[in-house]
Design a protein around this motif. Structure first.
Motif, short mmCIF file in Angstrom:
data_model
loop_
_atom_site.label_atom_id
_atom_site.label_comp_id
_atom_site.label_asym_id
_atom_site.label_seq_id
_atom_site.Cartn_x
_atom_site.Cartn_y
_atom_site.Cartn_z
N THR A 22 3.60 -1.13 3.84
CA THR A 22 3.04 0.19 3.54
C THR A 22 4.18 1.17 3.36
O THR A 22 5.22 1.03 4.01
N GLY A 70 0.84 -1.19 0.00
CA GLY A 70 0.00 0.00 0.00
C GLY A 70 0.87 1.24 0.00
O GLY A 70 1.93 1.25 0.64
N HIS A 86 -7.74 2.18 4.29
CA HIS A 86 -6.29 2.17 4.11
C HIS A 86 -5.69 3.56 4.00
O HIS A 86 -4.50 3.76 4.28
N ASP A 87 -6.49 4.56 3.62
CA ASP A 87 -5.95 5.92 3.47
C ASP A 87 -6.42 6.86 4.59
O ASP A 87 -6.44 8.07 4.42
N LEU A 130 -4.68 -4.62 4.14
CA LEU A 130 -3.68 -3.77 4.79
C LEU A 130 -4.15 -3.30 6.16
O LEU A 130 -3.36 -2.77 6.94
N GLU A 144 -5.61 2.04 -4.47
CA GLU A 144 -5.87 0.79 -3.80
C GLU A 144 -4.56 0.03 -3.66
O GLU A 144 -3.67 0.17 -4.50
N PRO A 145 -4.42 -0.79 -2.63
CA PRO A 145 -3.21 -1.60 -2.48
C PRO A 145 -3.02 -2.53 -3.68
O PRO A 145 -3.98 -2.92 -4.35
#
Length: 309
Positions: free
Chosen positions: A105, A86, A287-288, A134, A92-93
């Protein structure tokens, strides 16, 4: 001074993590060299300035930012030991096709707005156990660290209970242990973008006014989290990127910046919190996700927290 290479240090001190960890650290170190080689010609290469586009979050993208993201992500996925990657620059990862024992990450080029002015920038990374997602707490990190592209090329990484720094020798192409078992310093230095003063919340203004009246604090702010945290780690003090009236959920990303560097500071004997909670105890909602973060020596962070009771 007795010197030991990064490769030998990992083999000796991280033997319990196995050959896969040694492979991953080698890939990270070699990729940092490649990025540093490109950055050293900044001003003379075509990968300079803005791409003219934006990333998945609507932010303007520097050409060297895009370059670092592409090479770091691809090298990790091709390493054979990484399952998912990520990045702050990816919507997106990305998943590898061959499996792997780690999720990684990264912020490929932290402080990218410093590129055109030749100021310190860096790469941040967090290493997690392999998982379909993630989304893991920072406490799950096997290791985390950063690369500093500055007057010298440095790689600093944390494993449970210790932090070590390595400096690259351009003569023989190897990293050598230069900062062994780093413990966070105790100088009174605070680091914050005070240009946001008018939108800071009252508690943060009160805290800043208090340490200014103390008369013994120095303000240092580079505008690259890697640069500012590196100084905080070695010298001591506190780094602040709190929530404010424009960024009520904070501005730094939990997975790509806050958790990896928060983990590193904690392993060095410091403290890292978000809204009073240990940064490593926060399970990301996405994830963000962005969060406020305060990190530094325990004494200085606790002094800050006293204004938020």
């Amino acid at each position: 001074m007795v010197t030991i290479t990064l490769e030998d240090f990992v083999r000796k001190n991280n033997a319990e993590l196995g050959a896969s960890f040694a492979t991953l650290m080698k890939v990270i170190a070699q990729t940092a060299q490649t990025i540093n080689d490109k950055l050293s010609y900044n001003g003379l290469i075509e990968e300079q300035g803005l791409t003219g586009g934006t990333n998945a979050y609507g932010e303007m993208v520097e050409k060297l930012d895009a370059y670092a993201n592409d090479i770091f992500t691809s090298q990790l996925l091709e390493s054979g030991v990484v399952r998912a990657v990520g990045s702050e620059e990816l919507a997106e990862p990305k998943m590898s096709t061959g499996g792997g024992v780690y999720n990684v990450t990264h912020d490929p080029l932290d402080g990218s707005k410093n590129i055109d002015t030749n100021l310190p920038i860096g790469t941040i990374f967090g290493i997690y156990p392999s998982h379909d997602s993630l989304i893991q707490k920072g406490s799950s990190q096997i290791a985390s660290g950063y690369i500093l592209y500055g007057p010298s090329l440095m790689l600093v990484y944390a494993t449970p209970g210790r932090v070590d720094g390595f400096t690259y020798n351009f003569k023989d192409g190897k990293y050598y242990l230069s900062h062994e078992n780093i413990r966070i310093g105790n100088k009174k230095i605070y680091s914050i973008n005070e240009g946001y003063w008018e939108v800071l919340f009252d508690q943060d203004k009160a805290y800043l006014e208090s340490i200014k009246k103390d008369g013994s604090y120095s303000l240092r702010y580079v505008g690259s989290m890697v640069g500012d945290v590196h100084r905080t780690l070695l010298k001591g003090g506190i780094f602040l990127y709190p929530a404010d009236k424009k960024h009520e959920n904070g501005k730094l990303r939990l997975l790509y910046e806050a958790a990896p560097l928060g983990n590193l500071i904690i392993q060095a004997g410091g403290m890292a919190v978000s809204r009073g909670v240990n940064i490593l105890d926060i399970l990301p909602e996405k994830h963000d996700q962005r969060v406020p973060i305060i990190l530094g020596s325990i004494e200085e962070v606790e002094k800050y927290l006293a204004f938020h009771k």
